[in-house]
Design a protein around this motif. Structure first.
Motif, PDB file in Angstrom:
ATOM      1  N   ALA A  38     -31.057  -4.885 -14.814  1.00 35.89           N
ATOM      2  CA  ALA A  38     -31.410  -5.667 -13.624  1.00 35.89           C
ATOM      3  C   ALA A  38     -32.881  -5.464 -13.257  1.00 35.89           C
ATOM      4  O   ALA A  38     -33.582  -6.423 -12.920  1.00 35.89           O
ATOM      5  CB  ALA A  38     -30.517  -5.269 -12.457  1.00 35.89           C
ATOM      6  N   GLY A  39     -33.344  -4.241 -13.333  1.00 31.54           N
ATOM      7  CA  GLY A  39     -34.748  -3.975 -13.033  1.00 31.54           C
ATOM      8  C   GLY A  39     -35.696  -4.653 -14.008  1.00 31.54           C
ATOM      9  O   GLY A  39     -36.724  -5.203 -13.621  1.00 31.54           O
ATOM     10  N   LEU A  40     -35.339  -4.589 -15.291  1.00 29.37           N
ATOM     11  CA  LEU A  40     -36.174  -5.247 -16.292  1.00 29.37           C
ATOM     12  C   LEU A  40     -36.152  -6.767 -16.129  1.00 29.37           C
ATOM     13  O   LEU A  40     -37.176  -7.429 -16.304  1.00 29.37           O
ATOM     14  CB  LEU A  40     -35.707  -4.875 -17.700  1.00 29.37           C
ATOM     15  CG  LEU A  40     -36.105  -3.490 -18.186  1.00 29.37           C
ATOM     16  CD1 LEU A  40     -35.457  -3.192 -19.530  1.00 29.37           C
ATOM     17  CD2 LEU A  40     -37.598  -3.355 -18.275  1.00 29.37           C
ATOM     18  N   ALA A  41     -34.991  -7.314 -15.803  1.00 30.94           N
ATOM     19  CA  ALA A  41     -34.886  -8.767 -15.644  1.00 30.94           C
ATOM     20  C   ALA A  41     -35.806  -9.265 -14.545  1.00 30.94           C
ATOM     21  O   ALA A  41     -36.595 -10.207 -14.746  1.00 30.94           O
ATOM     22  CB  ALA A  41     -33.442  -9.167 -15.343  1.00 30.94           C
ATOM     23  N   VAL A  95     -29.754 -13.401 -11.902  1.00 29.29           N
ATOM     24  CA  VAL A  95     -29.243 -12.647 -13.053  1.00 29.29           C
ATOM     25  C   VAL A  95     -29.214 -11.155 -12.724  1.00 29.29           C
ATOM     26  O   VAL A  95     -28.249 -10.456 -13.051  1.00 29.29           O
ATOM     27  CB  VAL A  95     -30.109 -12.924 -14.298  1.00 29.29           C
ATOM     28  CG1 VAL A  95     -29.805 -11.943 -15.415  1.00 29.29           C
ATOM     29  CG2 VAL A  95     -29.887 -14.339 -14.780  1.00 29.29           C
ATOM     30  N   ALA A  96     -30.239 -10.647 -12.067  1.00 26.81           N
ATOM     31  CA  ALA A  96     -30.267  -9.232 -11.703  1.00 26.81           C
ATOM     32  C   ALA A  96     -29.143  -8.888 -10.745  1.00 26.81           C
ATOM     33  O   ALA A  96     -28.486  -7.855 -10.878  1.00 26.81           O
ATOM     34  CB  ALA A  96     -31.626  -8.872 -11.089  1.00 26.81           C
ATOM     35  N   ILE A  97     -28.896  -9.757  -9.778  1.00 26.36           N
ATOM     36  CA  ILE A  97     -27.799  -9.510  -8.833  1.00 26.36           C
ATOM     37  C   ILE A  97     -26.460  -9.562  -9.534  1.00 26.36           C
ATOM     38  O   ILE A  97     -25.570  -8.741  -9.274  1.00 26.36           O
ATOM     39  CB  ILE A  97     -27.885 -10.502  -7.656  1.00 26.36           C
ATOM     40  CG1 ILE A  97     -29.096 -10.162  -6.783  1.00 26.36           C
ATOM     41  CG2 ILE A  97     -26.612 -10.488  -6.824  1.00 26.36           C
ATOM     42  CD1 ILE A  97     -29.393 -11.177  -5.719  1.00 26.36           C
ATOM     43  N   ILE A  98     -26.296 -10.497 -10.456  1.00 27.68           N
ATOM     44  CA  ILE A  98     -25.038 -10.566 -11.219  1.00 27.68           C
ATOM     45  C   ILE A  98     -24.846  -9.304 -12.044  1.00 27.68           C
ATOM     46  O   ILE A  98     -23.746  -8.751 -12.115  1.00 27.68           O
ATOM     47  CB  ILE A  98     -25.019 -11.836 -12.096  1.00 27.68           C
ATOM     48  CG1 ILE A  98     -24.829 -13.072 -11.218  1.00 27.68           C
ATOM     49  CG2 ILE A  98     -23.909 -11.760 -13.144  1.00 27.68           C
ATOM     50  CD1 ILE A  98     -24.984 -14.374 -11.973  1.00 27.68           C
ATOM     51  N   LEU A  99     -25.931  -8.817 -12.665  1.00 30.49           N
ATOM     52  CA  LEU A  99     -25.825  -7.583 -13.450  1.00 30.49           C
ATOM     53  C   LEU A  99     -25.427  -6.395 -12.584  1.00 30.49           C
ATOM     54  O   LEU A  99     -24.703  -5.509 -13.035  1.00 30.49           O
ATOM     55  CB  LEU A  99     -27.151  -7.286 -14.139  1.00 30.49           C
ATOM     56  CG  LEU A  99     -27.479  -8.110 -15.374  1.00 30.49           C
ATOM     57  CD1 LEU A  99     -28.898  -7.792 -15.845  1.00 30.49           C
ATOM     58  CD2 LEU A  99     -26.496  -7.835 -16.478  1.00 30.49           C
TER      59      LEU A  99
END
Length: 103
Positions: A38-41, A95-99
């Protein structure tokens, strides 16, 4: 800058919200990789969109410097382009929130 700081705070505090009970060890490697992903995204998306916005503004300013009479049209087109670029960052945030929250 405010958005970036608030997003970093959100990502840091989400780990506290998802903390496990002391007796339930769970799969910490999987959770760690979720946070890293999530951080990388969002980090790479913010970097890419920042570079893209910089190029768009630079191009518009160069165009206005060469031909000042079409400055208004170029500015309108630039704002539309910036809106499209910003939606890419919002998709990466999604996407980060979904992850983070989907198991």
């Amino acid at each position: 800058m405010k958005r970036l700081l608030s997003l970093m705070g959100l990502l840091l505090l989400s780990g506290l919200a998802m903390a496990q009970e002391p007796g339930n060890a769970g799969n910490t490697l999987k959770e760690g990789l979720m946070y890293l992903g999530a951080g990388l995204a969002i980090g790479l998306a913010a970097l890419g969109t920042g570079i893209g916005m910089g190029h768009a503004v630079r191009g518009t300013q160069e165009g206005v410097a060469r031909n000042p009479t079409i400055g208004g049209r170029l500015q309108t087109i630039m704002f539309i382009g910036l809106a499209f670029i910003e939606t890419l960052a919002l998709y990466a945030l999604l996407v980060a929130i979904i992850l983070l929250f989907v198991k």
